[in-house]
Design a protein around this motif. Structure first.
Motif, PDB file in Angstrom:
ATOM      1  N   GLY A   1      48.148  38.808  38.248  1.00 31.96           N
ATOM      2  CA  GLY A   1      47.402  39.495  39.317  1.00 31.96           C
ATOM      3  C   GLY A   1      48.095  40.806  39.647  1.00 31.96           C
ATOM      4  N   ARG A   2      47.285  41.887  39.743  1.00 29.67           N
ATOM      5  CA  ARG A   2      47.887  43.208  39.974  1.00 29.67           C
ATOM      6  C   ARG A   2      47.276  43.882  41.209  1.00 29.67           C
ATOM      7  NH1 ARG A   2      45.107  46.647  34.992  1.00 29.67           N
ATOM      8  NH2 ARG A   2      43.133  45.548  35.048  1.00 29.67           N
ATOM      9  N   SER A   3      46.973  43.076  42.250  1.00 30.93           N
ATOM     10  CA  SER A   3      46.407  43.689  43.462  1.00 30.93           C
ATOM     11  C   SER A   3      47.496  44.483  44.177  1.00 30.93           C
ATOM     12  CB  SER A   3      45.849  42.617  44.396  1.00 30.93           C
ATOM     13  OG  SER A   3      46.904  41.885  44.978  1.00 30.93           O
ATOM     14  N   ASN A   4      47.031  45.416  45.025  1.00 32.51           N
ATOM     15  CA  ASN A   4      47.988  46.223  45.785  1.00 32.51           C
ATOM     16  C   ASN A   4      48.703  45.409  46.856  1.00 32.51           C
ATOM     17  OD1 ASN A   4      47.500  48.607  44.404  1.00 32.51           O
ATOM     18  ND2 ASN A   4      45.730  49.098  45.704  1.00 32.51           N
TER      19      ASN A   4
ATOM     20  N   HIS B   1      46.915  40.566  34.082  1.00 27.93           N
ATOM     21  CA  HIS B   1      45.656  40.823  34.792  1.00 27.93           C
ATOM     22  C   HIS B   1      44.508  40.316  33.951  1.00 27.93           C
ATOM     23  CE1 HIS B   1      45.686  44.104  31.986  1.00 27.93           C
ATOM     24  NE2 HIS B   1      46.910  44.367  32.409  1.00 27.93           N
ATOM     25  N   SER B   2      43.292  40.662  34.343  1.00 22.41           N
ATOM     26  CA  SER B   2      42.121  40.059  33.687  1.00 22.41           C
ATOM     27  C   SER B   2      41.962  40.504  32.237  1.00 22.41           C
ATOM     28  CB  SER B   2      40.856  40.371  34.484  1.00 22.41           C
ATOM     29  OG  SER B   2      40.600  41.755  34.460  1.00 22.41           O
ATOM     30  N   ARG B   3      42.615  41.590  31.849  1.00 21.70           N
ATOM     31  CA  ARG B   3      42.479  42.039  30.449  1.00 21.70           C
ATOM     32  C   ARG B   3      43.656  41.585  29.582  1.00 21.70           C
ATOM     33  NH1 ARG B   3      39.081  46.751  31.440  1.00 21.70           N
ATOM     34  NH2 ARG B   3      38.173  46.213  33.444  1.00 21.70           N
TER      35      ARG B   3
ATOM     36  N   LEU C   1      54.650  31.416  54.874  1.00 24.04           N
ATOM     37  CA  LEU C   1      55.677  32.464  54.715  1.00 24.04           C
ATOM     38  C   LEU C   1      55.108  33.831  55.090  1.00 24.04           C
ATOM     39  CD1 LEU C   1      57.064  31.433  51.215  1.00 24.04           C
ATOM     40  CD2 LEU C   1      58.194  31.104  53.416  1.00 24.04           C
ATOM     41  N   THR C   2      53.824  34.037  54.750  1.00 18.83           N
ATOM     42  CA  THR C   2      53.197  35.338  54.972  1.00 18.83           C
ATOM     43  C   THR C   2      53.194  35.689  56.456  1.00 18.83           C
ATOM     44  OG1 THR C   2      51.819  35.054  53.019  1.00 18.83           O
ATOM     45  CG2 THR C   2      51.040  36.629  54.637  1.00 18.83           C
ATOM     46  N   ILE C   3      52.804  34.746  57.281  1.00 17.08           N
ATOM     47  CA  ILE C   3      52.711  35.036  58.719  1.00 17.08           C
ATOM     48  C   ILE C   3      54.114  35.178  59.342  1.00 17.08           C
ATOM     49  CG2 ILE C   3      52.294  32.624  59.406  1.00 17.08           C
ATOM     50  CD1 ILE C   3      50.227  33.933  61.403  1.00 17.08           C
TER      51      ILE C   3
HETATM   52  P1  NAP Z   1      42.559  40.215  44.004  1.00 17.22           P
HETATM   53  O1  NAP Z   1      42.676  41.529  44.701  1.00 17.22           O
HETATM   54  O2  NAP Z   1      41.218  39.644  43.733  1.00 17.22           O
HETATM   55  O3  NAP Z   1      43.347  40.350  42.609  1.00 17.22           O
HETATM   56  C1  NAP Z   1      43.282  39.353  41.645  1.00 17.22           C
HETATM   57  C2  NAP Z   1      44.041  39.788  40.423  1.00 17.22           C
HETATM   58  O4  NAP Z   1      43.973  38.751  39.457  1.00 17.22           O
HETATM   59  C3  NAP Z   1      43.474  41.042  39.748  1.00 17.22           C
HETATM   60  O5  NAP Z   1      44.535  41.891  39.388  1.00 17.22           O
HETATM   61  C4  NAP Z   1      42.740  40.504  38.525  1.00 17.22           C
HETATM   62  O6  NAP Z   1      42.798  41.372  37.402  1.00 17.22           O
HETATM   63  C5  NAP Z   1      43.550  39.280  38.203  1.00 17.22           C
HETATM   64  N1  NAP Z   1      42.715  38.274  37.516  1.00 17.22           N
HETATM   65  C6  NAP Z   1      41.490  37.827  37.856  1.00 17.22           C
HETATM   66  N2  NAP Z   1      41.056  36.928  36.965  1.00 17.22           N
HETATM   67  C7  NAP Z   1      42.019  36.801  36.030  1.00 17.22           C
HETATM   68  C8  NAP Z   1      42.161  36.029  34.857  1.00 17.22           C
HETATM   69  N3  NAP Z   1      41.201  35.174  34.471  1.00 17.22           N
HETATM   70  N4  NAP Z   1      43.293  36.157  34.145  1.00 17.22           N
HETATM   71  C9  NAP Z   1      44.273  36.994  34.529  1.00 17.22           C
HETATM   72  N5  NAP Z   1      44.202  37.754  35.652  1.00 17.22           N
HETATM   73  C10 NAP Z   1      43.089  37.665  36.385  1.00 17.22           C
HETATM   74  O7  NAP Z   1      43.363  39.071  44.746  1.00 17.22           O
HETATM   75  P2  NAP Z   1      44.633  39.125  45.775  1.00 17.22           P
HETATM   76  O8  NAP Z   1      44.219  39.792  47.023  1.00 17.22           O
HETATM   77  O9  NAP Z   1      45.845  39.578  45.061  1.00 17.22           O
HETATM   78  O10 NAP Z   1      44.763  37.565  46.081  1.00 17.22           O
HETATM   79  C11 NAP Z   1      45.002  36.603  45.066  1.00 17.22           C
HETATM   80  C12 NAP Z   1      44.874  35.221  45.659  1.00 17.22           C
HETATM   81  O11 NAP Z   1      45.860  35.048  46.646  1.00 17.22           O
HETATM   82  C13 NAP Z   1      43.556  34.924  46.366  1.00 17.22           C
HETATM   83  O12 NAP Z   1      43.229  33.551  46.144  1.00 17.22           O
HETATM   84  C14 NAP Z   1      43.860  35.140  47.829  1.00 17.22           C
HETATM   85  O13 NAP Z   1      43.031  34.356  48.677  1.00 17.22           O
HETATM   86  C15 NAP Z   1      45.277  34.668  47.885  1.00 17.22           C
HETATM   87  N6  NAP Z   1      46.112  35.280  48.940  1.00 17.22           N
HETATM   88  C16 NAP Z   1      46.864  34.415  49.677  1.00 17.22           C
HETATM   89  C17 NAP Z   1      47.738  34.918  50.622  1.00 17.22           C
HETATM   90  C18 NAP Z   1      48.588  33.954  51.389  1.00 17.22           C
HETATM   91  O14 NAP Z   1      49.120  34.299  52.413  1.00 17.22           O
HETATM   92  N7  NAP Z   1      48.755  32.727  50.894  1.00 17.22           N
HETATM   93  C19 NAP Z   1      47.835  36.292  50.851  1.00 17.22           C
HETATM   94  C20 NAP Z   1      47.063  37.156  50.073  1.00 17.22           C
HETATM   95  C21 NAP Z   1      46.216  36.622  49.102  1.00 17.22           C
HETATM   96  P3  NAP Z   1      42.099  42.832  37.363  1.00 17.22           P
HETATM   97  O15 NAP Z   1      43.005  43.730  38.169  1.00 17.22           O
HETATM   98  O16 NAP Z   1      42.085  43.157  35.916  1.00 17.22           O
HETATM   99  O17 NAP Z   1      40.736  42.671  37.962  1.00 17.22           O
END
Ligand code: NAP
Length: 311
Positions: A168-171, A192-194, A290-292
């Motif tokens: 995962g490469r989200s900001n 990431h997804s690719r 942990l996040t909160i």
């Molecule tokens: P996001 O913005 O949707 O990013 C998801 C990342 O995963 C993207 O970089 C995507 O690649 C990659 N991805 C998607 N499908 C994939 C696959 N099949 N194979 C490999 N990589 C794949 O998500 P996020 O905001 O980072 O959050 C991720 C998860 O964490 C979510 O379930 C969210 O609810 C959870 N979360 C939890 C907390 C917490 O406090 N526990 C906090 C934040 C988020 P691309 O960039 O190529 O699209």
């Protein structure tokens, strides 16, 4: 052979340790006349956002901090949200500003987040804080990856020289996580997804962080024996068949499902991955708490940095 309890990285317990430390810091600051204050902006009435905002306010109060929630209706114009942010930026009493995401679709979220004073940006999303993190300089770091690093530190999990893979490469999670691991001298791969042959890459990991947003994507074939597995994902599963498939014979999960009509599940198939892992975070009770806790720590850090009481 490690048993289930030793293997589990208990985010609830670690978060409570972090909160105790934050509460002591708050008490010390209050003795010097400073009460750290967190202001949260909530636009619209998304029920999940409302729950998150409520628990942020409650935790602030429990730790002796002050907090204010600014609730605006769904159809609030962009300019009005921006002028609230401007006002909070200028208010000397406000240490931390958090704009709860997601904002309504009509709002330009990036423009709102970019407007927050970087010194009060407790989510660490402002480009100035992103740049500071990239350069390894002090700043405010996004709470989820910061919480995971704090967990590694408190649990004595070595990072230096080890192979880490982040999926995962989200900001908000993936990129800052990779950067923090790199600063801790891990050898880091970001997927990431690719990514081709994801399982082949993740099997190289000694430390595996899944922040994919795809329920139970990471299975036993993705994990090397002895890996440390951190599951950031959070999904509400509401059909019994999936719960039974993910937790066969797990009476605790099935009765939780019967009671609430849903269970929380991560990006990792916990039942099948846990026996291979040396340590693993559960969902719930792993990364979420942990996040909160780190949001509170960031607010105190912002109060110290901005008020010049960092000694
Ligand atoms: P996001 O913005 O949707 O990013 C998801 C990342 O995963 C993207 O970089 C995507 O690649 C990659 N991805 C998607 N499908 C994939 C696959 N099949 N194979 C490999 N990589 C794949 O998500 P996020 O905001 O980072 O959050 C991720 C998860 O964490 C979510 O379930 C969210 O609810 C959870 N979360 C939890 C907390 C917490 O406090 N526990 C906090 C934040 C988020 P691309 O960039 O190529 O699209």
């Amino acid at each position: 052979m490690m048993d289930d309890l030793e293997r589990k990285l208990d985010g609830t317990k670690i978060a409570s340790e972090i909160r105790n430390d934050v509460a002591s810091e708050v008490a010390a600051l209050r003795e010097r006349g400073v009460t750290p204050r967190l202001d949260v902006v909530l636009v619209g009435d998304d029920p999940a956002s409302r729950v998150y905002v409520g628990s942020k306010a409650k935790t602030s109060a429990e730790l002796g901090m002050s907090s204010e929630t600014h609730e605006l209706p769904e159809d609030t114009p962009q300019a009005e949200i921006e002028s609230l942010v401007d006002r909070l930026n200028l208010d000397p009493e406000v240490d931390g500003i958090l704009v709860q995401l997601p904002l309504p679709a009509a709002i330009d979220s990036a423009a709102i987040l970019d407007r927050i004073d970087p010194a009060k940006d407790v989510d660490g999303f402002h480009p100035e804080n992103v740049g500071l993190l990239q350069q390894g300089r002090p700043g405010l770091v996004p709470c989820t990856p910061a919480g995971i690093m704090e967990m590694f530190r408190r649990e004595g999990i070595e990072l230096e020289g080890r192979r880490a893979v982040v999926v995962g490469r989200s900001n908000i999670v993936g990129k800052p996580m990779a950067m923090l691991l790199l600063h801790a001298h891990a050898t880091v791969t970001l997927c990431h997804s690719r990514t081709r042959d994801l399982a082949g890459v993740t099997r190289e990991a000694e430390i595996l962080v899944a922040a994919v947003g795809r329920q139970s994507l990471i299975g036993p074939d993705h994990v090397a024996p002895g890996a440390v597995v951190v599951d950031v994902g959070m999904h509400r599963v509401t059909d019994r068949e999936t719960v039974e498939r993910l937790y066969p014979g797990n009476e605790k999960k099935l009765s939780a499902f019967a009671k609430r009509g849903a269970v929380l599940v991560g990006d990792v198939d916990y039942t099948r991955v846990a026996p291979k892992a040396s340590r693993i975070t559960p969902v719930p009770g792993g990364v979420g708490p942990l996040t909160i806790a780190m949001l509170m720590a960031n607010t105190v850090k912002a109060a110290r940095l901005r008020r010049g009481t960092d000694d």
